[in-house]
Scaffold this motif. Sequence first.
Motif, PDB file in Angstrom:
ATOM      1  N   LEU A  68       0.839  -1.205   0.000  1.00 50.11           N
ATOM      2  CA  LEU A  68       0.000   0.000   0.000  1.00 50.11           C
ATOM      3  C   LEU A  68       0.874   1.256   0.000  1.00 50.11           C
ATOM      4  CD1 LEU A  68      -2.688  -1.156   2.577  1.00 50.11           C
ATOM      5  CD2 LEU A  68      -2.960  -0.996   0.094  1.00 50.11           C
ATOM      6  N   ALA A  69       1.969   1.207   0.771  1.00 52.32           N
ATOM      7  CA  ALA A  69       2.893   2.349   0.786  1.00 52.32           C
ATOM      8  C   ALA A  69       3.534   2.495  -0.593  1.00 52.32           C
ATOM      9  CB  ALA A  69       3.951   2.143   1.859  1.00 52.32           C
ATOM     10  N   ALA A  70       3.893   1.374  -1.205  1.00 51.98           N
ATOM     11  CA  ALA A  70       4.503   1.420  -2.548  1.00 51.98           C
ATOM     12  C   ALA A  70       3.507   1.990  -3.562  1.00 51.98           C
ATOM     13  CB  ALA A  70       4.959   0.021  -2.958  1.00 51.98           C
ATOM     14  N   LEU A  71       2.248   1.617  -3.421  1.00 51.92           N
ATOM     15  CA  LEU A  71       1.229   2.152  -4.336  1.00 51.92           C
ATOM     16  C   LEU A  71       1.081   3.660  -4.123  1.00 51.92           C
ATOM     17  CD1 LEU A  71      -0.900   1.517  -6.514  1.00 51.92           C
ATOM     18  CD2 LEU A  71      -2.552   1.117  -4.666  1.00 51.92           C
ATOM     19  N   GLY A  72       1.175   4.101  -2.875  1.00 52.97           N
ATOM     20  CA  GLY A  72       1.116   5.530  -2.568  1.00 52.97           C
ATOM     21  C   GLY A  72       2.249   6.302  -3.252  1.00 52.97           C
ATOM     22  N   GLU A  73       3.438   5.700  -3.271  1.00 56.52           N
ATOM     23  CA  GLU A  73       4.575   6.339  -3.958  1.00 56.52           C
ATOM     24  C   GLU A  73       4.279   6.460  -5.449  1.00 56.52           C
ATOM     25  OE1 GLU A  73       7.085   7.800  -2.590  1.00 56.52           O
ATOM     26  OE2 GLU A  73       6.431   7.159  -0.600  1.00 56.52           O
ATOM     27  N   VAL A  74       3.693   5.426  -6.016  1.00 58.73           N
ATOM     28  CA  VAL A  74       3.331   5.456  -7.443  1.00 58.73           C
ATOM     29  C   VAL A  74       2.319   6.568  -7.693  1.00 58.73           C
ATOM     30  CG1 VAL A  74       2.199   4.176  -9.311  1.00 58.73           C
ATOM     31  CG2 VAL A  74       3.810   2.986  -7.788  1.00 58.73           C
ATOM     32  N   PHE A  75       1.284   6.635  -6.845  1.00 65.48           N
ATOM     33  CA  PHE A  75       0.260   7.680  -7.004  1.00 65.48           C
ATOM     34  C   PHE A  75       0.916   9.068  -6.942  1.00 65.48           C
ATOM     35  CE2 PHE A  75      -3.691   5.141  -5.287  1.00 65.48           C
ATOM     36  CZ  PHE A  75      -3.640   4.325  -6.401  1.00 65.48           C
ATOM     37  N   ALA A  76       1.834   9.259  -5.988  1.00 61.62           N
ATOM     38  CA  ALA A  76       2.476  10.576  -5.814  1.00 61.62           C
ATOM     39  C   ALA A  76       3.296  10.947  -7.051  1.00 61.62           C
ATOM     40  CB  ALA A  76       3.351  10.561  -4.564  1.00 61.62           C
ATOM     41  N   ARG A  77       3.925   9.945  -7.674  1.00 55.35           N
ATOM     42  CA  ARG A  77       4.777  10.218  -8.849  1.00 55.35           C
ATOM     43  C   ARG A  77       3.982  10.746 -10.032  1.00 55.35           C
ATOM     44  NH1 ARG A  77       7.569   5.198  -8.284  1.00 55.35           N
ATOM     45  NH2 ARG A  77       6.977   4.578 -10.392  1.00 55.35           N
ATOM     46  N   THR A  78       2.669  10.506 -10.060  1.00 52.93           N
ATOM     47  CA  THR A  78       1.867  10.972 -11.209  1.00 52.93           C
ATOM     48  C   THR A  78       1.866  12.503 -11.308  1.00 52.93           C
ATOM     49  OG1 THR A  78      -0.190  10.984  -9.927  1.00 52.93           O
ATOM     50  CG2 THR A  78       0.306   8.965 -11.142  1.00 52.93           C
ATOM     51  N   VAL A  79       2.073  13.172 -10.166  1.00 53.74           N
ATOM     52  CA  VAL A  79       2.085  14.643 -10.168  1.00 53.74           C
ATOM     53  C   VAL A  79       3.256  15.176 -10.983  1.00 53.74           C
ATOM     54  CG1 VAL A  79       2.324  16.676  -8.665  1.00 53.74           C
ATOM     55  CG2 VAL A  79       0.865  14.770  -7.960  1.00 53.74           C
ATOM     56  N   ASP A  80       4.386  14.457 -10.947  1.00 55.67           N
ATOM     57  CA  ASP A  80       5.602  14.910 -11.649  1.00 55.67           C
ATOM     58  C   ASP A  80       5.772  14.236 -13.007  1.00 55.67           C
ATOM     59  OD1 ASP A  80       6.300  16.418  -9.421  1.00 55.67           O
ATOM     60  OD2 ASP A  80       7.217  14.671  -8.456  1.00 55.67           O
ATOM     61  N   ASP A  81       4.790  13.472 -13.440  1.00 47.66           N
ATOM     62  CA  ASP A  81       4.947  12.751 -14.711  1.00 47.66           C
ATOM     63  C   ASP A  81       5.032  13.765 -15.853  1.00 47.66           C
ATOM     64  OD1 ASP A  81       4.991  10.324 -16.295  1.00 47.66           O
ATOM     65  OD2 ASP A  81       3.018  10.954 -16.999  1.00 47.66           O
TER      66      ASP A  81
END
Length: 186
Positions: free
Chosen positions: A56-69
């Motif tokens: 779940l924490a790893a998925l959160g990191e993925v979600f956060a990265r979408t802002v800088d995509d």
Amino acid sequence: MTDVIDAILNRASQPRLALPAPDQATLDTVFECAARAPDHALLRPWRYLVIEGQGLAALGEVFARTVDDPDNPLAGDKEKLRRSPLRAPMIIVGITCYKTHPKVPAIEQTMSSAVGLGYVSLALQSAGYGVMWRTGALAYHPLVHRALGLTEDEAIAGFLYVGTAESEKPSVPRPSVAEFVQRWPA
Ligand SMILES: Cc1cc2nc3c(=O)[nH]c(=O)nc-3n(C[C@H](O)[C@H](O)[C@H](O)COP(=O)(O)O)c2cc1C
């Protein structure tokens, strides 16, 4: 009333979820329910990912990265996105796996996959768990797809947030049957 009708009439989403999450035996039964979804030409156009704990924490990191995509930046609060998978102790990702078939267009495969995810939701609620089906822009973002290992022929039908309801959500008003059902011809 049958148990099934009772379960459907009592179904309601629960946004506030905590431990415990379903155990493996419950999940096995729940996914057997998913495999009962109607499925034109038996294409089996669905698969599921179960995410808990560090996932779940790893998925959160993925979600956060979408802002800088650089290709497809998502508007949003990075920290909020990072925390969003932690709103439940388990997330089940329903994935539609599109196959080429002369008689089964993509929309029918989307529907089959959605019915299966609906069965998962109903089965979990019947087993005493709380569930909330979520999508939003994250479900359609290429970076999220890549991180979760989706192929070009796959899409996310939904993120099912799963756990034990901390408090009951006020019930959603339901339309009366006469508002959405007619006889034809009238
Ligand atoms: C495909 C799909 C996607 C959804 N995505 C979201 C979402 O991203 N956020 C949200 O708050 N509700 C979302 N919902 C709606 C909730 O899951 C829920 O159905 C709604 O709040 C009504 O509550 P109820 O299920 O108790 O009737 C979605 C539902 C579906 C079927």
